[in-house]
Design a protein around this motif. Structure first.
Motif, PDB file in Angstrom:
ATOM      1  N   THR A  26       0.818  -1.213   0.000  1.00 13.97           N
ATOM      2  CA  THR A  26       0.000   0.000   0.000  1.00 13.97           C
ATOM      3  C   THR A  26       0.849   1.259   0.000  1.00 13.97           C
ATOM      4  OG1 THR A  26      -0.139  -0.133   2.415  1.00 13.97           O
ATOM      5  CG2 THR A  26      -1.937  -1.105   1.158  1.00 13.97           C
ATOM      6  N   THR A  27       2.110   1.159  -0.383  1.00 15.70           N
ATOM      7  CA  THR A  27       2.955   2.352  -0.419  1.00 15.70           C
ATOM      8  C   THR A  27       2.507   3.280  -1.534  1.00 15.70           C
ATOM      9  OG1 THR A  27       4.879   1.250   0.501  1.00 15.70           O
ATOM     10  CG2 THR A  27       5.294   3.209  -0.813  1.00 15.70           C
ATOM     11  N   SER A  28       2.387   4.548  -1.237  1.00 18.93           N
ATOM     12  CA  SER A  28       2.033   5.544  -2.240  1.00 18.93           C
ATOM     13  C   SER A  28       3.162   6.550  -2.370  1.00 18.93           C
ATOM     14  CB  SER A  28       0.748   6.284  -1.845  1.00 18.93           C
ATOM     15  OG  SER A  28      -0.333   5.403  -1.759  1.00 18.93           O
ATOM     16  N   GLY A  45       7.187   4.967   2.065  1.00 20.25           N
ATOM     17  CA  GLY A  45       6.707   4.425   3.323  1.00 20.25           C
ATOM     18  C   GLY A  45       5.392   5.000   3.792  1.00 20.25           C
ATOM     19  N   LYS A  46       4.645   5.622   2.888  1.00 18.00           N
ATOM     20  CA  LYS A  46       3.339   6.174   3.234  1.00 18.00           C
ATOM     21  C   LYS A  46       2.257   5.149   2.906  1.00 18.00           C
ATOM     22  CE  LYS A  46       4.229  10.609   4.296  1.00 18.00           C
ATOM     23  NZ  LYS A  46       3.730  11.309   5.490  1.00 18.00           N
ATOM     24  N   THR A  47       1.360   4.911   3.852  1.00 15.12           N
ATOM     25  CA  THR A  47       0.274   3.954   3.637  1.00 15.12           C
ATOM     26  C   THR A  47      -1.038   4.699   3.407  1.00 15.12           C
ATOM     27  OG1 THR A  47       1.365   2.293   4.994  1.00 15.12           O
ATOM     28  CG2 THR A  47      -0.987   2.000   4.596  1.00 15.12           C
ATOM     29  N   PHE A  48      -1.622   4.500   2.234  1.00 19.05           N
ATOM     30  CA  PHE A  48      -2.853   5.176   1.838  1.00 19.05           C
ATOM     31  C   PHE A  48      -4.025   4.725   2.706  1.00 19.05           C
ATOM     32  CE2 PHE A  48      -6.817   4.930  -0.547  1.00 19.05           C
ATOM     33  CZ  PHE A  48      -6.960   6.211  -1.046  1.00 19.05           C
ATOM     34  N   VAL A  49      -4.853   5.697   3.116  1.00 22.47           N
ATOM     35  CA  VAL A  49      -6.068   5.404   3.873  1.00 22.47           C
ATOM     36  C   VAL A  49      -7.307   5.748   3.059  1.00 22.47           C
ATOM     37  CG1 VAL A  49      -7.418   5.937   5.937  1.00 22.47           C
ATOM     38  CG2 VAL A  49      -4.929   5.718   6.093  1.00 22.47           C
ATOM     39  N   ARG A  50      -7.372   6.980   2.557  1.00 20.97           N
ATOM     40  CA  ARG A  50      -8.528   7.383   1.757  1.00 20.97           C
ATOM     41  C   ARG A  50      -8.153   8.630   0.949  1.00 20.97           C
ATOM     42  NH1 ARG A  50      -9.268   9.968   6.581  1.00 20.97           N
ATOM     43  NH2 ARG A  50     -10.148  12.083   6.490  1.00 20.97           N
ATOM     44  N   LEU A  73      -4.611  12.723  -8.949  1.00 18.08           N
ATOM     45  CA  LEU A  73      -4.048  11.574  -8.243  1.00 18.08           C
ATOM     46  C   LEU A  73      -3.915  10.424  -9.236  1.00 18.08           C
ATOM     47  CD1 LEU A  73      -3.221   9.936  -5.702  1.00 18.08           C
ATOM     48  CD2 LEU A  73      -5.650   9.488  -5.318  1.00 18.08           C
ATOM     49  N   VAL A  74      -2.716   9.869  -9.340  1.00 25.71           N
ATOM     50  CA  VAL A  74      -2.478   8.708 -10.196  1.00 25.71           C
ATOM     51  C   VAL A  74      -2.332   7.484  -9.299  1.00 25.71           C
ATOM     52  CG1 VAL A  74      -0.950   7.648 -11.884  1.00 25.71           C
ATOM     53  CG2 VAL A  74      -1.359  10.113 -11.962  1.00 25.71           C
ATOM     54  N   ALA A  75      -3.237   6.538  -9.447  1.00 25.74           N
ATOM     55  CA  ALA A  75      -3.226   5.320  -8.633  1.00 25.74           C
ATOM     56  C   ALA A  75      -2.370   4.268  -9.329  1.00 25.74           C
ATOM     57  CB  ALA A  75      -4.645   4.804  -8.433  1.00 25.74           C
ATOM     58  N   ALA A  76      -1.132   4.136  -8.867  1.00 24.39           N
ATOM     59  CA  ALA A  76      -0.220   3.113  -9.387  1.00 24.39           C
ATOM     60  C   ALA A  76       0.138   2.170  -8.252  1.00 24.39           C
ATOM     61  CB  ALA A  76       1.025   3.765  -9.981  1.00 24.39           C
ATOM     62  N   ASP A  77      -0.863   1.799  -7.454  1.00 23.95           N
ATOM     63  CA  ASP A  77      -0.608   1.039  -6.228  1.00 23.95           C
ATOM     64  C   ASP A  77      -0.954  -0.441  -6.352  1.00 23.95           C
ATOM     65  OD1 ASP A  77      -3.242   1.945  -6.422  1.00 23.95           O
ATOM     66  OD2 ASP A  77      -3.556   2.017  -4.265  1.00 23.95           O
ATOM     67  N   GLY A  78      -0.857  -0.971  -7.575  1.00 22.49           N
ATOM     68  CA  GLY A  78      -0.821  -2.419  -7.736  1.00 22.49           C
ATOM     69  C   GLY A  78      -2.153  -3.120  -7.851  1.00 22.49           C
ATOM     70  N   ARG A  80      -3.844  -4.883  -5.865  1.00 21.91           N
ATOM     71  CA  ARG A  80      -4.781  -4.706  -4.751  1.00 21.91           C
ATOM     72  C   ARG A  80      -4.976  -3.220  -4.438  1.00 21.91           C
ATOM     73  NH1 ARG A  80      -5.743  -9.231  -1.487  1.00 21.91           N
ATOM     74  NH2 ARG A  80      -4.666 -11.130  -2.137  1.00 21.91           N
ATOM     75  N   SER A  81      -5.036  -2.412  -5.458  1.00 22.18           N
ATOM     76  CA  SER A  81      -5.110  -0.958  -5.325  1.00 22.18           C
ATOM     77  C   SER A  81      -6.234  -0.527  -4.391  1.00 22.18           C
ATOM     78  CB  SER A  81      -5.323  -0.325  -6.708  1.00 22.18           C
ATOM     79  OG  SER A  81      -5.634   1.037  -6.588  1.00 22.18           O
ATOM     80  N   ARG A  82      -5.846   0.136  -3.319  1.00 23.49           N
ATOM     81  CA  ARG A  82      -6.853   0.666  -2.398  1.00 23.49           C
ATOM     82  C   ARG A  82      -7.571   1.870  -2.999  1.00 23.49           C
ATOM     83  NH1 ARG A  82      -4.460   0.676   3.802  1.00 23.49           N
ATOM     84  NH2 ARG A  82      -4.167  -1.574   4.015  1.00 23.49           N
ATOM     85  N   ILE A  83      -6.834   2.625  -3.819  1.00 21.81           N
ATOM     86  CA  ILE A  83      -7.455   3.783  -4.457  1.00 21.81           C
ATOM     87  C   ILE A  83      -8.524   3.327  -5.433  1.00 21.81           C
ATOM     88  CG2 ILE A  83      -7.035   5.823  -5.871  1.00 21.81           C
ATOM     89  CD1 ILE A  83      -4.144   5.798  -4.796  1.00 21.81           C
TER      90      ILE A  83
END
Length: 345
Positions: A26-28, A45-50, A73-78, A80-83
């Protein structure tokens, strides 16, 4: 066949296990549009919440209580993207294939013990199992992998000991040195394999938020295209954002053009990779016999069809990236020459 060259876009996977990369699911990485020193532009090392968006920008909130605001915002978080999950819900949820992948790097000088493996890629197909390895770098190391069936939905794991023990147990009946490679591995990951059905995914963006890479088109590794296609996404999206900032296009138009340019290619690759995976991982006795005795040795081996197909694909990847990077650089140069201040990028 010799291992793929790291000089082209096809070689990006060679650095997939770089120890300098800090990995969490969940690193952004954020780019702050407010004035800040260059050292704070990239934050790890930042973990996305919302996230929250309005007609002027997007605010991202992190687990440590901090937040960042930007134009987009560009969601490149894989995979299991939380975004992606927040803005699209289950409509974009990736599908588990039922397969689990171990992927590792052997210790240095491994080739001294297995000199016959120099300049050779080895692939071993079984019933519901696929194993392979090839030399990489100049220290006598081997990259190796094993894909096997599992009923358990795997999360990503970088814990060497647990993954190593599981791989050794799983590979006991596989020909070749895969067990020895696992025992001597210095880096090893274990993860579930997912893909996204592109035919039921209507959008890559919503408002000021756009998806990139596995967050919108996760694919199985059978064509080696996951990282390559994310790189191509980034290049096309960068050009689209320049058009929004400097050519007067609306953001939704630029995001839609980005999706229109990229979706047909990645949809085809996701489908092809899934089909190849079904053939490689089949547990059907007759299909496995046809694969091992007709399809691979004659159609792919004698005719060189697979080699030509992959060479064509890698060449297209490289050409697409080079052309669009040049387009981006030309645009930046033009903006710099027409303005006394450097353009935002």
């Amino acid at each position: 066949a010799p291992p793929p060259s790291s000089s082209s876009s096809s070689g990006t996977a060679n650095n997939a296990l770089s120890p300098s990369v800090s990995h969490t699911s969940t690193t952004s990485t954020t780019t702050n549009t407010s004035s800040s020193s260059s050292s704070s532009i990239i934050q790890c090392g930042k973990t996305f919440v919302r996230c929250e968006q309005d007609d002027k920008g997007v605010t991202v909130h992190f687990e440590d209580g901090t937040s960042e605001r930007g134009d987009v915002l560009v969601a490149a978080d894989g995979v299991r993207s939380r975004i992606c999950a927040q803005i699209f819900g289950d409509s974009h949820k990736a599908t588990y294939t039922g397969n689990s992948l171990w992927f590792g790097l052997s210790e240095a000088h491994t080739l001294d013990k297995h000199p016959h493996l120099k300049h050779t890629m080895t692939q071993i197909f079984g019933y519901g199992s696929y194993t392979g390895y090839y030399p990489v770098g100049n220290e006598g190391r081997l990259i190796f992998w094993k894909i096997g069936k599992t009923d358990e939905v795997r999360d990503e794991s970088w814990e060497l000991d647990g993954a190593k023990d599981q791989l050794i147990q799983s590979a006991q009946h596989v020909d070749g040195p895969i067990v020895d490679l696992a025992r001597s591995s210095e880096r090893l990951l274990h993860l579930g394999m997912y893909y996204r059905d592109m035919s039921i995914q209507p959008a890559w963006y919503k408002g000021r938020i756009a998806l990139l890479g596995d967050a919108c088109h996760a694919t199985e590794p059978h064509l080696g295209q996951g990282a390559n296609q994310a790189i191509e996404d980034a290049v096309h999206l960068a050009n689209s954002l320049l058009e929004w900032r400097d050519d007067g296009k609306s953001l939704s138009t630029c995001f839609q053009e980005y999706q229109d340019r990229r979706a047909p290619k990645v949809a085809s690759l996701v489908q092809q990779s899934h089909q190849i995976g079904q053939l490689e991982m089949t547990q059907n006795t007759y299909l496995a016999w046809a694969r091992d005795n007709i399809l691979f040795p004659y159609i792919f081996g004698w005719t060189g069809l697979l080699s030509r197909m992959m060479t064509k694909l890698w060449s297209e990847n490289e050409r697409d990236v080079e052309e669009n990077v040049q387009k981006y650089l030309d645009k930046i140069t033009s903006l710099q020459s027409s303005s006394s201040s450097p353009p935002p990028c």
